[in-house]
Write a protein that holds these residues in place. Structure first.
Motif, short mmCIF file in Angstrom:
data_model
loop_
_atom_site.label_atom_id
_atom_site.label_comp_id
_atom_site.label_asym_id
_atom_site.label_seq_id
_atom_site.Cartn_x
_atom_site.Cartn_y
_atom_site.Cartn_z
N UNK A 35 22.34 65.88 55.43
CA UNK A 35 22.29 65.93 53.96
C UNK A 35 22.81 67.26 53.43
N UNK A 36 22.79 68.29 54.26
CA UNK A 36 23.32 69.60 53.86
C UNK A 36 24.81 69.50 53.58
N UNK A 37 25.50 68.74 54.40
CA UNK A 37 26.94 68.54 54.18
C UNK A 37 27.17 67.74 52.91
N UNK A 38 26.36 66.70 52.71
CA UNK A 38 26.52 65.86 51.53
C UNK A 38 26.26 66.66 50.25
N UNK A 39 25.33 67.61 50.30
CA UNK A 39 24.98 68.40 49.12
C UNK A 39 25.68 69.75 49.10
N UNK A 40 26.67 69.95 49.96
CA UNK A 40 27.40 71.22 49.99
C UNK A 40 27.97 71.53 48.60
N UNK B 11 9.07 78.15 41.68
CA UNK B 11 9.29 79.59 41.58
C UNK B 11 9.87 80.15 42.87
N UNK B 12 9.31 79.73 43.99
CA UNK B 12 9.65 80.34 45.28
C UNK B 12 10.83 79.68 46.00
N UNK B 13 11.17 78.46 45.62
CA UNK B 13 12.23 77.76 46.36
C UNK B 13 13.58 78.45 46.16
N UNK B 14 14.41 78.41 47.18
CA UNK B 14 15.73 79.06 47.10
C UNK B 14 16.62 78.43 46.03
N UNK B 15 16.37 77.18 45.70
CA UNK B 15 17.23 76.49 44.73
C UNK B 15 17.22 77.16 43.36
N UNK B 16 16.11 77.79 42.98
CA UNK B 16 16.04 78.39 41.65
C UNK B 16 16.55 79.82 41.62
N UNK B 17 16.93 80.35 42.76
CA UNK B 17 17.60 81.65 42.79
C UNK B 17 16.77 82.81 42.28
N UNK C 215 31.43 62.30 34.11
CA UNK C 215 30.47 63.36 34.40
C UNK C 215 30.33 63.57 35.91
N UNK C 216 30.12 64.81 36.29
CA UNK C 216 29.77 65.12 37.68
C UNK C 216 28.89 66.37 37.68
N UNK C 217 28.05 66.47 38.69
CA UNK C 217 27.16 67.63 38.80
C UNK C 217 27.90 68.83 39.38
N UNK C 218 28.74 68.58 40.38
CA UNK C 218 29.56 69.64 40.95
C UNK C 218 30.72 69.00 41.73
N UNK C 219 31.73 69.81 42.00
CA UNK C 219 32.85 69.36 42.83
C UNK C 219 32.56 69.75 44.28
N UNK C 220 32.55 68.77 45.14
CA UNK C 220 32.23 69.04 46.54
C UNK C 220 33.29 69.97 47.14
N UNK C 221 32.87 71.11 47.72
CA UNK C 221 33.84 72.10 48.20
C UNK C 221 34.65 71.65 49.42
N UNK D 19 26.01 72.65 46.18
CA UNK D 19 24.88 72.62 45.25
C UNK D 19 23.70 73.37 45.84
N UNK D 20 22.71 73.64 44.99
CA UNK D 20 21.53 74.37 45.45
C UNK D 20 20.68 73.53 46.40
N UNK D 21 20.86 72.21 46.38
CA UNK D 21 20.06 71.35 47.26
C UNK D 21 20.36 71.61 48.74
N UNK D 22 21.51 72.14 49.04
CA UNK D 22 21.84 72.46 50.43
C UNK D 22 21.16 73.73 50.90
#
Length: 458
Positions: free
Chosen positions: A64-69, A91-97, A230-236, A71-74
């Motif tokens: 799933x890390x590859x699929x979400x590459x 607060x503590x999760x890496x996704x919120x930076x 619409x898209x959330x992000x462009x997959x790198x 984005x913060x979900x990875x």
């Protein structure tokens, strides 16, 4: 409207110990009345802090890390814990930076929306778009309580409420306005205001929006997104415009056999309980339905062992299909990369890229839903079966493009572990954790309310 100077003043007040902490909520008159009037409900709500275990889902399912590459979900994705941890975990999760420099745009404050009753309060003070346009970290000092009575009830009352504007709008879209529903449906909608898929609406300052214009199925929501381009992000890796599903429990439940029978979230996860004096109350610990089989399931199901076996079979079969989709999508993303690297153009790639987009959307719509195996396994199978067909077709199209471009070999990464998968997308987890811990130490520990540290302070 809450101004930056107000935020700074709030931070200063916290550092001086002048603001009430979560443990001192009893000083508030209404809260004190709630505790006294609904003592059993309150104590069972406190018990959600016992639900402290969580699983690293990226370690469990590294593909799933590859699929979400991209984005913060990875970066970090965990299984959910009890309501008491909602503020601390986000607060503590890496996704919120971390914090950003003053005047720069960081993560939207919309990420607070379903974690705390302070979110609706701030929306009222700042306006919905004023709230969502603020930075997540900048409003951290304003968050003083976690998922609480007023998230679901009118203040000081057992009467149900739907305080979040995005939920009010969504229920109106599907012609289920809250004030026109019976108590049973209202209870489901109260849970559904947060246990539902959503996105941040870019043209409205990232305010939360539930994409139900055409309906709430995966097909309907996809139509909405595709119509809006619409898209959330462009997959790198593959350059696919990606869509992200977020825990669509309400959507899956609404089309289930349980829903048809009038069995809701409350029925299964907040069953009636009895206190030491024999008084009945609704258990607010929000637990596993099978933990209270006699009061939740026995009216319709005669055997707990039979249900457990059925759920295990659903989980096994759905998980097998999900792993198949993930494996195919990983290959598709890297086959697309090989094609782009060889000089492919959009006219050649468009159909294959859309196949990846649509397949991953259905995989995500199935697997991002907590409890799919129990809530609606039939829909889960349908989503994954369709995803397999879509990604298979995408790979067939990519094979034709690769052949046309004389590409004979595609390099696929080893994604057998979380570490290997994150290395494949160039994510440095150690560096991200270091930055996050510095933010926690310099900002959260000094200026934020103790509610932001529940589960992290021992």
């Amino acid at each position: 409207m809450l101004l930056l100077k107000d935020i700074k003043q709030t931070s200063l007040a916290l550092s001086m110990g002048l603001l009430v902490s979560f443990s001192a909520l009893a000083d508030n008159t209404v809260d004190e009345q709630n505790r006294a009037k609904f003592a059993n409900q309150y104590q069972s709500w406190l018990a959600t802090e016992e639900q402290s275990e969580r699983e690293d889902m990226l370690a469990a399912y590294p593909a799933s890390i590859i699929l979400w590459a991209g984005s913060a979900y990875a970066k970090e994705y965990n299984s959910p814990r009890g309501h008491q941890f909602a503020v601390a975990d986000v607060t503590h999760i890496l996704r919120t930076g971390v914090s950003v420099e003053e005047g720069k745009k960081g993560l939207s404050a919309s990420c607070w929306t379903c974690k705390t009753p302070d979110a609706p309060r701030l929306m009222n003070e700042m306006g919905v778009e004023g709230f969502s346009d603020a930075n997540f970290a900048d409003l951290g000092t304003e968050i003083k309580s976690v998922v609480y009575c007023s998230d679901c009830h009118q203040e000081g009352s057992e009467k149900l409420a739907l305080p979040r504007p995005h939920a009010q709008d969504a229920m109106a879209k599907i012609k289920l306005p809250f004030d026109k529903q019976n108590t049973t449906m209202q209870g489901a909608q109260v849970c559904g205001q947060c246990h539902v898929t959503y996105y941040f609406q870019p043209e409205r300052h990232d305010k939360v929006n539930i994409p139900w214009i055409f309906g709430s199925t995966a097909d309907d929501i996809e139509k909405y997104y595709d119509t809006r381009r619409f898209y959330e992000w462009i997959h790198p890796i593959s350059r696919t415009p990606i869509l992200k599903a977020r825990h669509p429990e309400f959507e899956h439940w609404s089309r289930s056999e349980h829903a048809e029978a009038g069995v809701t979230c409350i029925t299964c996860h907040m069953p009636p309980a009895t206190d030491a004096k024999g008084a009945e109350f609704t258990n607010h610990k929000v637990g596993n339905a099978l933990d209270s089989f006699d009061s939740t399931c026995k009216a319709c199901h005669s055997s707990q062992k039979t249900i457990e076996k059925t759920l295990q079979n659903h989980k096994k079969s759905i998980d097998a299909k999900a792993r198949e989709v993930e494996n195919l999508l990983v290959k598709a993303h890297f086959e697309a990369k090989a094609a782009w690297d060889a000089g492919a153009t959009w006219p050649l790639m468009n159909d294959a890229i859309m196949g990846i987009r649509h397949s991953q959307w259905r995989w995500d719509f199935a697997m991002s839903s907590h409890g799919l195996y129990a809530h609606n396994p039939q829909e889960g199978h349908e989503l994954l079966d369709r995803a397999i067909k879509q990604v298979t077709m995408a790979r067939q199209l990519l094979a034709m493009v690769l052949k046309q471009l004389d590409v004979e070999k595609v390099d696929y990464p080893d994604v057998s572990t979380k570490q290997k998968a994150q290395a494949a997308i160039g994510f440095d987890e150690a560096a991200a954790k270091k930055d996050k811990q510095a933010f926690i130490k310099q900002q959260v520990d000094k200026y934020w309310d103790p509610v932001s540290k529940i589960g992290y302070n021992n």
